[in-house]
Design a protein around this motif. Structure first.
Motif, PDB file in Angstrom:
ATOM      1  N   GLY A 129       2.028   6.238   7.911  1.00 38.96           N
ATOM      2  CA  GLY A 129       2.535   6.703   6.623  1.00 38.96           C
ATOM      3  C   GLY A 129       1.549   6.424   5.501  1.00 38.96           C
ATOM      4  O   GLY A 129       0.323   6.486   5.701  1.00 38.96           O
ATOM      5  N   GLU A 130       2.083   6.061   4.346  1.00 34.42           N
ATOM      6  CA  GLU A 130       1.251   5.841   3.163  1.00 34.42           C
ATOM      7  C   GLU A 130       0.333   4.635   3.343  1.00 34.42           C
ATOM      8  O   GLU A 130       0.740   3.591   3.849  1.00 34.42           O
ATOM      9  CB  GLU A 130       2.130   5.618   1.930  1.00 34.42           C
ATOM     10  N   TYR A 131      -0.904   4.810   2.937  1.00 30.55           N
ATOM     11  CA  TYR A 131      -1.890   3.737   2.998  1.00 30.55           C
ATOM     12  C   TYR A 131      -1.536   2.642   1.993  1.00 30.55           C
ATOM     13  O   TYR A 131      -1.180   2.915   0.846  1.00 30.55           O
ATOM     14  CB  TYR A 131      -3.273   4.313   2.682  1.00 30.55           C
ATOM     15  N   ALA A 132      -1.638   1.399   2.430  1.00 26.68           N
ATOM     16  CA  ALA A 132      -1.357   0.262   1.560  1.00 26.68           C
ATOM     17  C   ALA A 132      -2.662  -0.373   1.089  1.00 26.68           C
ATOM     18  O   ALA A 132      -3.581  -0.566   1.884  1.00 26.68           O
ATOM     19  CB  ALA A 132      -0.516  -0.775   2.308  1.00 26.68           C
ATOM     20  N   SER A 136      -4.287   0.749   7.061  1.00 20.43           N
ATOM     21  CA  SER A 136      -3.601  -0.475   6.633  1.00 20.43           C
ATOM     22  C   SER A 136      -2.582  -0.865   7.695  1.00 20.43           C
ATOM     23  O   SER A 136      -1.871  -0.007   8.231  1.00 20.43           O
ATOM     24  CB  SER A 136      -2.896  -0.265   5.285  1.00 20.43           C
ATOM     25  N   THR A 137      -2.540  -2.149   8.009  1.00 16.09           N
ATOM     26  CA  THR A 137      -1.615  -2.648   9.030  1.00 16.09           C
ATOM     27  C   THR A 137      -0.855  -3.845   8.463  1.00 16.09           C
ATOM     28  O   THR A 137      -1.449  -4.885   8.191  1.00 16.09           O
ATOM     29  CB  THR A 137      -2.370  -3.056  10.308  1.00 16.09           C
ATOM     30  N   LEU A 138       0.440  -3.679   8.280  1.00 15.23           N
ATOM     31  CA  LEU A 138       1.261  -4.728   7.697  1.00 15.23           C
ATOM     32  C   LEU A 138       1.862  -5.625   8.771  1.00 15.23           C
ATOM     33  O   LEU A 138       2.206  -5.157   9.869  1.00 15.23           O
ATOM     34  CB  LEU A 138       2.377  -4.124   6.839  1.00 15.23           C
ATOM     35  N   THR A 139       1.982  -6.892   8.440  1.00 13.49           N
ATOM     36  CA  THR A 139       2.493  -7.884   9.384  1.00 13.49           C
ATOM     37  C   THR A 139       3.850  -7.476   9.948  1.00 13.49           C
ATOM     38  O   THR A 139       4.140  -7.696  11.133  1.00 13.49           O
ATOM     39  CB  THR A 139       2.614  -9.255   8.701  1.00 13.49           C
TER      40      THR A 139
END
Length: 204
Positions: free
Chosen positions: A95-98, A162-165
């Protein structure tokens, strides 16, 4: 159905649909930061080269505009390393890049507009460099470093990730609907001796 059988079913469905993929990405960061990109941004080879090469103009930028974000960004100055990560991810969940940045030693991620940031909804996101910067072409009167940054972006291209925890997979497989990514391996970790000395001296 126990958790193991359920997980295997999810994995079988994901593999059958082709939604699980893997790629090699790179992350420039201070040595104290972990190699696994939790709440971090990474890039494929072209986009990581762009991130590196745009730093050539940082000394000029920081001399003329010391308040610029780049001048205090710990991922663009000082003692840095490069981590190579083999990332496995759910293509459907992208989805959207963080925008994930090191803030006093802790990585924080934000989405939305720079002026009115919002919480990120996707736990894995991407940003195509060309699409991100093509509309920002500098014009007469723009700061000198903007010309360098824009041209390097158009030349290098690539994609940031971007990869979120919150989306990291705890097991050995990406399970769509349960988690969105995992670091399959981190085979390389190297320092950055190849960068020009000025690159490590923002404001000098």
């Amino acid at each position: 159905m126990d958790l193991t059988m359920s997980s295997l079913l999810w994995l079988s469905l994901a593999l059958a649909s082709g939604s699980v993929n893997q790629m090699v990405v790179y992350h420039v960061h201070p040595p104290a930061a972990p190699d696994v990109p939790r709440d971090m941004d990474t890039g494929d080879t072209p986009s990581d080269l762009y991130f590196d090469e745009r730093g050539v103009a940082i000394p000029l930028e920081c001399r003329l505009d010391p308040s610029s974000f780049n001048c205090a960004n710990p991922e663009q100055s000082g003692d840095l390393v490069v981590s190579k990560v083999v990332l496995e991810y759910d293509t459907v969940a992208v989805g959207e890049y963080a925008r994930c940045n090191d803030v006093n030693g802790t990585y924080q991620c934000l989405c939305g507009d720079y002026r009115t940031p919002t919480k990120c909804n996707a736990t894995i996101g991407k940003s195509v460099i060309y699409d991100r910067y093509a509309h920002m072409r500098p014009t007469q009167g723009s700061p000198e470093w903007d010309f360098w940054t824009w041209n390097v972006a158009m030349k290098m291209g690539g994609t940031w990730w971007s990869t979120l925890t919150a989306g990291e997979c705890a097991g050995e497989h990406v399970l769509p609907g349960i988690c969105t990514w995992r670091a399959k391996s981190t085979p390389k970790h190297a320092r950055e001796p190849y960068l020009p000395p000025a690159r490590h001296q923002p404001g000098s």
